[in-house]
Design a protein around this motif. Structure first.
Motif, PDB file in Angstrom:
ATOM      1  N   GLY A   1       0.844  -1.186   0.000  1.00 55.57           N
ATOM      2  CA  GLY A   1       0.000   0.000   0.000  1.00 55.57           C
ATOM      3  C   GLY A   1       0.876   1.231   0.000  1.00 55.57           C
ATOM      4  O   GLY A   1       2.092   1.152  -0.197  1.00 55.57           O
TER       5      GLY A   1
ATOM      6  N   ASP B   1      -0.712   8.802   1.353  1.00 57.27           N
ATOM      7  CA  ASP B   1      -1.048   9.980   0.557  1.00 57.27           C
ATOM      8  C   ASP B   1      -0.359  11.203   1.169  1.00 57.27           C
ATOM      9  O   ASP B   1       0.413  11.083   2.111  1.00 57.27           O
ATOM     10  CB  ASP B   1      -2.569  10.163   0.442  1.00 57.27           C
TER      11      ASP B   1
ATOM     12  N   ARG C   1      -2.052   9.393   5.281  1.00 51.26           N
ATOM     13  CA  ARG C   1      -2.995   8.279   5.478  1.00 51.26           C
ATOM     14  C   ARG C   1      -2.525   7.090   4.649  1.00 51.26           C
ATOM     15  O   ARG C   1      -2.203   7.239   3.474  1.00 51.26           O
ATOM     16  CB  ARG C   1      -4.398   8.704   5.051  1.00 51.26           C
TER      17      ARG C   1
ATOM     18  N   THR D   1      -3.197   3.598   2.717  1.00 51.20           N
ATOM     19  CA  THR D   1      -4.259   2.875   2.027  1.00 51.20           C
ATOM     20  C   THR D   1      -3.683   1.578   1.467  1.00 51.20           C
ATOM     21  O   THR D   1      -2.627   1.589   0.825  1.00 51.20           O
ATOM     22  CB  THR D   1      -4.843   3.710   0.875  1.00 51.20           C
TER      23      THR D   1
ATOM     24  N   SER E   1      -3.122  -1.461  -1.011  1.00 47.22           N
ATOM     25  CA  SER E   1      -3.183  -1.505  -2.473  1.00 47.22           C
ATOM     26  C   SER E   1      -4.196  -2.527  -2.971  1.00 47.22           C
ATOM     27  O   SER E   1      -4.740  -2.383  -4.056  1.00 47.22           O
ATOM     28  CB  SER E   1      -1.802  -1.815  -3.057  1.00 47.22           C
TER      29      SER E   1
ATOM     30  N   ARG F   1      -7.619  -4.896  -1.674  1.00 50.82           N
ATOM     31  CA  ARG F   1      -8.615  -5.135  -0.627  1.00 50.82           C
ATOM     32  C   ARG F   1      -9.274  -6.493  -0.843  1.00 50.82           C
ATOM     33  O   ARG F   1      -9.465  -6.916  -1.968  1.00 50.82           O
ATOM     34  CB  ARG F   1      -9.651  -4.025  -0.616  1.00 50.82           C
TER      35      ARG F   1
ATOM     36  N   CYS G   1     -11.616  -6.841   4.497  1.00 48.87           N
ATOM     37  CA  CYS G   1     -11.401  -5.398   4.612  1.00 48.87           C
ATOM     38  C   CYS G   1     -12.709  -4.607   4.622  1.00 48.87           C
ATOM     39  O   CYS G   1     -12.690  -3.382   4.767  1.00 48.87           O
ATOM     40  CB  CYS G   1     -10.530  -4.891   3.473  1.00 48.87           C
TER      41      CYS G   1
ATOM     42  N   SER H   1     -12.294   3.771   6.860  1.00 50.14           N
ATOM     43  CA  SER H   1     -11.437   4.438   5.881  1.00 50.14           C
ATOM     44  C   SER H   1     -10.420   5.294   6.619  1.00 50.14           C
ATOM     45  O   SER H   1     -10.739   5.878   7.657  1.00 50.14           O
ATOM     46  CB  SER H   1     -12.270   5.324   4.959  1.00 50.14           C
ATOM     47  N   PRO H   2      -9.209   5.394   6.087  1.00 53.67           N
ATOM     48  CA  PRO H   2      -8.207   6.229   6.748  1.00 53.67           C
ATOM     49  C   PRO H   2      -8.659   7.693   6.776  1.00 53.67           C
ATOM     50  O   PRO H   2      -9.236   8.188   5.812  1.00 53.67           O
ATOM     51  CB  PRO H   2      -6.962   6.073   5.889  1.00 53.67           C
TER      52      PRO H   2
ATOM     53  N   GLU I   1      -6.016   1.094   8.022  1.00 51.92           N
ATOM     54  CA  GLU I   1      -5.791   0.028   7.031  1.00 51.92           C
ATOM     55  C   GLU I   1      -4.418  -0.609   7.198  1.00 51.92           C
ATOM     56  O   GLU I   1      -4.248  -1.794   6.918  1.00 51.92           O
ATOM     57  CB  GLU I   1      -5.979   0.570   5.616  1.00 51.92           C
TER      58      GLU I   1
END
Length: 137
Positions: A48, A51, A55, A57, A59, A61, A65, A70-71, A79
């Motif tokens: 992953g 950003d 956060r 995320t 790569s 899911r 999940c 959500s982050p 995550e």
């Protein structure tokens, strides 16, 4: 709960090709267990990225999940934390149906060592659980 089905009992006593497939599966289970241990100790990391706000995320899911938040700025690593869980690692390896066996293998590796994990995977009760999971019992 063990269900005594004649086909499972026959498969447990059979040798040859079925044993080779089981040997490959047990090696895959051990690989998954070692990957989980490495992620838990932060030697490896889930796939992953971050950003610009920091956060993380994942790569890729999986079904596991779905319930993960959500982050956000308040919880940027939700995550990342889930990506280190046994459930997620098992899904990555395609071994989600063997999660209970994986957990026991991880515990044996951590407490006693790999030899005990090998003996556990070769036991007849584990072979039965694997076959039952494959057949959907």
């Amino acid at each position: 709960m063990s269900v005594h089905v004649p086909s499972i009992d026959a498969a447990l006593s059979a040798e040859g090709v079925a044993y080779d497939v089981y040997a490959v599966l047990t090696e895959r289970i051990k690989e998954c267990a070692y990957e989980y241990i490495a992620r838990h100790k932060r030697r490896t990391h889930p796939a992953g990225g971050f950003d610009s706000a920091g956060r993380f995320t994942l790569s890729k899911r999986y079904d596991c999940c779905a319930g993960i938040r959500s982050p956000s700025r308040a919880f940027p690593y939700s995550e990342n934390t889930h990506g280190r869980s046994l459930c997620h690692v098992a899904h990555e390896f395609g071994l989600a149906r063997y999660e209970s066996i994986l957990r026991k293998v991880v515990n044996r590796i951590n407490k006693i060592g790999e030899a005990e994990a090998d003996a556990f995977l070769k036991s007849k009760s584990v072979k039965r659980k694997v076959l039952e999971a494959d057949l959907g019992f």
